[in-house]
Enzyme design. Sequence first.
Site, PDB file in Angstrom:
ATOM      1  N   GLU A  28       3.981  -2.188  12.493  1.00 50.04           N
ATOM      2  CA  GLU A  28       3.400  -2.009  11.151  1.00 50.04           C
ATOM      3  C   GLU A  28       2.609  -0.703  11.127  1.00 50.04           C
ATOM      4  OE1 GLU A  28       3.242  -2.438   8.079  1.00 50.04           O
ATOM      5  OE2 GLU A  28       2.284  -4.363   7.665  1.00 50.04           O
ATOM      6  N   ASP A  29       2.510  -0.096   9.942  1.00 49.48           N
ATOM      7  CA  ASP A  29       1.741   1.148   9.856  1.00 49.48           C
ATOM      8  C   ASP A  29       0.237   0.906   9.828  1.00 49.48           C
ATOM      9  OD1 ASP A  29       1.877  -0.045   7.352  1.00 49.48           O
ATOM     10  OD2 ASP A  29       2.388   1.779   6.258  1.00 49.48           O
ATOM     11  N   ASP A  65      -4.873  -3.478   6.681  1.00 48.83           N
ATOM     12  CA  ASP A  65      -5.966  -3.192   5.743  1.00 48.83           C
ATOM     13  C   ASP A  65      -6.786  -4.476   5.588  1.00 48.83           C
ATOM     14  OD1 ASP A  65      -7.476  -2.567   3.350  1.00 48.83           O
ATOM     15  OD2 ASP A  65      -6.116  -0.912   2.991  1.00 48.83           O
ATOM     16  N   PHE A  92      -8.411   5.876   1.544  1.00 48.40           N
ATOM     17  CA  PHE A  92      -6.963   5.768   1.372  1.00 48.40           C
ATOM     18  C   PHE A  92      -6.291   6.918   2.105  1.00 48.40           C
ATOM     19  CE2 PHE A  92      -2.792   5.493  -0.445  1.00 48.40           C
ATOM     20  CZ  PHE A  92      -2.611   4.131  -0.532  1.00 48.40           C
ATOM     21  N   ARG A 140       5.117  10.423   2.242  1.00 46.30           N
ATOM     22  CA  ARG A 140       5.769   9.945   3.475  1.00 46.30           C
ATOM     23  C   ARG A 140       6.309  11.144   4.252  1.00 46.30           C
ATOM     24  NH1 ARG A 140       6.079   4.288   2.783  1.00 46.30           N
ATOM     25  NH2 ARG A 140       6.684   3.556   0.726  1.00 46.30           N
TER      26      ARG A 140
HETATM   27  N1  HPA Z   1      -2.623   4.098   2.754  1.00 48.10           N
HETATM   28  C1  HPA Z   1      -1.335   3.737   2.508  1.00 48.10           C
HETATM   29  N2  HPA Z   1      -0.926   2.472   2.418  1.00 48.10           N
HETATM   30  C2  HPA Z   1      -1.851   1.510   2.590  1.00 48.10           C
HETATM   31  C3  HPA Z   1      -3.205   1.810   2.844  1.00 48.10           C
HETATM   32  C4  HPA Z   1      -3.611   3.176   2.930  1.00 48.10           C
HETATM   33  O1  HPA Z   1      -4.795   3.534   3.150  1.00 48.10           O
HETATM   34  N3  HPA Z   1      -3.844   0.619   2.952  1.00 48.10           N
HETATM   35  C5  HPA Z   1      -2.894  -0.355   2.766  1.00 48.10           C
HETATM   36  N4  HPA Z   1      -1.703   0.161   2.532  1.00 48.10           N
HETATM   37 MG    MG Z   2       2.548  -1.404   5.777  1.00 44.39          MG
END
Ligand code: HPA
Ligand code: MG
Length: 218
Positions: free
Chosen positions: A132-133, A136, A185, A198
Amino acid sequence: MDPKMWIDINTESHQYSLDHFVIPDHYETALSSVLIPHGVIMDRVEKLAKLIVQEATGPLVVCCVLKGGHQFFADLVNYIKKNVTRGGNSVPLSLEFIKVKSYSGETSGEVKLSLTDDECKEFAGKNILIVEDIIDTGKTMVQLLAKLKKYSPESVKVASLLIKKTPLSNGYIPDYVGFSIPNAFVVGYALDYNEYFRDLDHICVISEHGKEKYAIKN
Ligand code: HPA
Ligand code: MG
């Protein structure tokens, strides 16, 4: 992962000026700073790959959470392959891709997976690594894990490149974390704002102008 083991990025010391890096012209005015330069991301991903291989107990199903996880996934898998060819622990990988939709507007906040029930049944008895990236609030991941566990995998671990320090966190902590970041963000390295950014290598903080420039226009 023990928080002592990840890199803690705090706003005061880790904001690089955009002037110090190559930024695509179309994003120049849309960002306020570079938070994690691409080279640092790559070095950290290499270390995570090493840890994952060391701790793997059998073949891994590496599961990319689209779309934000795709860059981390690609680089992580490459480093795992390199680690193996350099004489590290040998781990066969199979690759899977899932799209997760969360309906945060609804009270249930339920997540929906792109995989069919039959496809999920393939997870039975397997060692899964979810890639996962960003974590949050943690809501999406907690629900994704609950869903996957219904298909009786042997084990499920999670690698997230980022974890955000937010008061909205549900306390979920992944098995592998690259960096903890301030409550801002961020975009780049496949993380998006309305599908943009991206195509930016560094992880950056978006500017107020950037939020307006790339807002959804109806
Ligand atoms: N950036 C991009 N996508 C996200 C973020 C963020 O800070 N938090 C949750 N999804
Ligand atoms: Mg994600």
